[in-house]
Design a protein around this motif. Structure first.
Motif, PDB file in Angstrom:
ATOM      1  N   PHE A 200     138.734  39.505   3.991  1.00 28.61           N
ATOM      2  CA  PHE A 200     140.002  39.998   3.442  1.00 28.61           C
ATOM      3  C   PHE A 200     141.188  39.719   4.376  1.00 28.61           C
ATOM      4  CE2 PHE A 200     136.593  43.040   2.182  1.00 28.61           C
ATOM      5  CZ  PHE A 200     136.446  42.605   0.871  1.00 28.61           C
ATOM      6  N   VAL A 201     141.413  38.438   4.629  1.00 30.51           N
ATOM      7  CA  VAL A 201     142.580  38.011   5.404  1.00 30.51           C
ATOM      8  C   VAL A 201     143.575  37.373   4.449  1.00 30.51           C
ATOM      9  CG1 VAL A 201     143.444  36.486   7.216  1.00 30.51           C
ATOM     10  CG2 VAL A 201     141.258  37.679   7.514  1.00 30.51           C
TER      11      VAL A 201
ATOM     12  N   HIS B 109     145.055  37.852  19.475  1.00 32.90           N
ATOM     13  CA  HIS B 109     143.671  37.930  19.026  1.00 32.90           C
ATOM     14  C   HIS B 109     143.466  39.261  18.318  1.00 32.90           C
ATOM     15  CE1 HIS B 109     139.300  38.385  19.142  1.00 32.90           C
ATOM     16  NE2 HIS B 109     139.204  37.091  19.389  1.00 32.90           N
ATOM     17  N   ILE B 110     143.031  39.189  17.064  1.00 37.95           N
ATOM     18  CA  ILE B 110     142.789  40.396  16.267  1.00 37.95           C
ATOM     19  C   ILE B 110     141.301  40.485  15.976  1.00 37.95           C
ATOM     20  CG2 ILE B 110     143.290  41.617  14.115  1.00 37.95           C
ATOM     21  CD1 ILE B 110     145.931  40.070  13.991  1.00 37.95           C
ATOM     22  N   GLY B 111     140.664  41.577  16.379  1.00 37.57           N
ATOM     23  CA  GLY B 111     139.255  41.783  16.085  1.00 37.57           C
ATOM     24  C   GLY B 111     138.419  41.981  17.320  1.00 37.57           C
ATOM     25  N   THR B 112     137.176  42.406  17.083  1.00 36.60           N
ATOM     26  CA  THR B 112     136.248  42.683  18.177  1.00 36.60           C
ATOM     27  C   THR B 112     134.972  41.874  18.071  1.00 36.60           C
ATOM     28  OG1 THR B 112     135.205  44.475  16.924  1.00 36.60           O
ATOM     29  CG2 THR B 112     137.067  45.052  18.331  1.00 36.60           C
TER      30      THR B 112
ATOM     31  N   ASN C 126     145.145  45.556  10.076  1.00 39.40           N
ATOM     32  CA  ASN C 126     146.154  45.167  11.058  1.00 39.40           C
ATOM     33  C   ASN C 126     147.054  44.087  10.465  1.00 39.40           C
ATOM     34  OD1 ASN C 126     145.294  46.761  13.469  1.00 39.40           O
ATOM     35  ND2 ASN C 126     143.405  45.608  13.147  1.00 39.40           N
ATOM     36  N   LYS C 127     148.251  43.947  11.041  1.00 43.73           N
ATOM     37  CA  LYS C 127     149.228  43.052  10.437  1.00 43.73           C
ATOM     38  C   LYS C 127     150.124  42.447  11.514  1.00 43.73           C
ATOM     39  CE  LYS C 127     152.556  43.040   6.589  1.00 43.73           C
ATOM     40  NZ  LYS C 127     153.121  43.880   5.488  1.00 43.73           N
TER      41      LYS C 127
ATOM     42  N   PHE D  73     140.679  43.156   6.358  1.00 41.97           N
ATOM     43  CA  PHE D  73     141.983  43.571   5.825  1.00 41.97           C
ATOM     44  C   PHE D  73     143.118  43.270   6.817  1.00 41.97           C
ATOM     45  CE2 PHE D  73     138.841  46.387   3.810  1.00 41.97           C
ATOM     46  CZ  PHE D  73     139.068  46.076   2.469  1.00 41.97           C
ATOM     47  N   THR D  74     143.214  42.014   7.187  1.00 40.13           N
ATOM     48  CA  THR D  74     144.264  41.555   8.095  1.00 40.13           C
ATOM     49  C   THR D  74     145.312  40.793   7.297  1.00 40.13           C
ATOM     50  OG1 THR D  74     142.640  41.330   9.879  1.00 40.13           O
ATOM     51  CG2 THR D  74     144.762  40.209  10.171  1.00 40.13           C
TER      52      THR D  74
END
Length: 441
Positions: A190-191, A118-121, A129-130, A161-162
């Motif tokens: 921006f994924v 899980h990426i993000g809050t 992040n990548k 920006f993932t």
């Protein structure tokens, strides 16, 4: 001590970069590059993940991620191995890269719900992040109740920006999920997803159609999907809700086994582009454009089927009533059981397409769709059909123009099309006004 040393090394790298750049300000991407100097190897001390597929490595890996986040970013490296997880891994800060060796570095979660990564809050402040060269392998079938207990491979929400590069996801209800479901804000942006695979093989062979979609865009904007292979059992790509500015390029959606839809555009999102892609074998529509979609383009793509048996509901592109500003250009659309293109939308432009062997009748149902045209326009307004070429042995008409009940087909131009090798050519049964049907073969 080790974290303090790593942090000082990052400061030194940043200072050197400033000197090299002549004192210019270092931006967030520059910091991401600087942070990547140091690896946090999950198998090395102090983390000591086993990677043997037996021991629970969740705490060890999350600890490495937390250390990278505390230091302002870094590469969390997964040597070859199978890393068993009991709960979700979370990235909540910036400039963190999870990197493996490809399919040799596999993370698997042996439960049918939740996300592996899980990426993000949720606030939209997590950036840059990548995930690179990692395999995500769900070893348990996803929960059938995807509304209340969904399973995800990688979930990105409230992040910007993932990048997901070289990722392979197996056996998730939603292989890759982007955005917050039902959200109308731009807290996810921006994924980029590239060089990846979302598939149904891996440690578990599915025994039924999985729910969900290989990739779903729930909300947010500015997304890129390219050079990716999808093997769906339900939906390949789902663009839902208020998800906008989506570019699907050089992507293949195909499965020899049954699946329902290739790419679906539903909800009130706009600016969705499907270009240079291959879609085959969906049992309903290869591309479905729902009634709230706006500014959707399908161009330079192969839309077909690998067999003639298939299902009697197979259709190339369906544009529903209410869809607006749709462009279908320069595609090859063929071997569908029903129409190659069926449009009920407004402000639709269909130009330069090759429609070949649609309305296919097979030995199981030789009378399939006696009332189908290779290209069928029903209702709508401001429709342009130009420069298309239609070949078919079995369609009723090459291009059929009709009212749709009370909805008349108005303001349409049909010119320069070649239907000389199909059905009855062009048949205009619409009763609307302001039309031009001329210079067709």
């Amino acid at each position: 001590m080790m974290n303090q040393f790593k942090f000082r090394m990052r400061i030194l790298v940043a200072i050197l970069a400033t000197v090299v750049l002549g004192g210019s300000t270092i931006t967030a991407p520059d910091l991401a590059v600087a942070a990547s100097v140091t690896d946090y190897n999950v198998k090395a001390a102090p983390y000591n993940a086993a990677g043997d597929g037996i021991a629970d490595d969740t705490a060890a890996i999350q600890s490495a991620i937390n250390d990278a986040q505390s230091a302002g970013g870094g590469v969390v490296f997964f040597p070859k191995g199978s890393y068993k997880l009991s709960s979700t891994l979370h990235i909540t800060e910036h400039n963190v890269q999870l990197e493996g060796t490809g399919k040799g570095s596999s993370l698997f979660l042996d439960k049918g719900t939740d996300a592996v990564i899980h990426i993000g809050t949720g606030s939209g402040q997590t950036t840059h992040n990548k995930v690179k060269n990692l395999a995500i392998d769900r070893s348990v079938a996803p929960n059938a109740d995807i509304v209340h207990s969904p399973s995800y491979g990688i979930r990105v929400e409230g992040a910007r920006f993932t990048t997901l590069d070289g990722v392979t996801v197996f056996n998730a209800a939603y292989g890759i999920s982007v955005g917050v479901k039902g959200n109308a804000q731009l807290n996810t942006q921006f994924v980029t997803i590239l060089n990846s695979n979302v598939m149904t093989t891996g440690s578990m062979q599915p025994t039924s159609v999985f729910p969900g979609a290989n990739i779903v865009f729930w909300s947010g904007a500015d997304y890129k999907l390219s050079k990716t292979f999808l093997e769906p059992t339900n939906i390949g790509v789902l663009m839902e809700g208020n998800s906008n500015g989506i570019n699907i390029d050089t992507t293949t959606v195909i499965n020899g086994a049954p699946f329902n839809y290739g790419i679906m555009s539903v909800g009130n999102g706009f600016a969705r582009y499907i270009v240079n892609s291959i879609l085959e074998n969906a049992h309903h529509q290869q591309i479905y454009i729902g009634g709230e979609s706006e500014r959707v383009t399908v161009a330079n793509s192969w839309i077909g089927a690998g067999d003639e048996e298939g299902t009697t509901t197979r259709l190339g592109i369906l544009i529903e009533s209410g869809a607006k500003k749709v462009t279908i250009a320069d595609n090859r659309i063929g071997d569908q059981q029903l129409q190659g293109i069926f449009s009920k939308g407004d402000n639709v432009t269909i130009t330069g397409n090759l429609l070949e062997r649609n309305v296919v009748r097979n030995r199981l149902n030789p009378n399939n769709c006696l009332s189908c045209d290779s290209m069928q326009i029903e209702g709508g307004k401001h429709v342009i059909v130009n420069g298309n070429r239609v070949f078919s042995d079995f369609d009723r008409n090459g291009i059929g123009l009709f009212d749709d009940g009370a909805r008349k087909l108005n303001y349409y131009i049909v010119t320069g099309n070649d239907t000389s090798e199909s059905g009855s050519g062009i048949h205009d049964a619409a009763t609307g006004t302001s039309k031009v049907v001329a210079n067709n073969l």
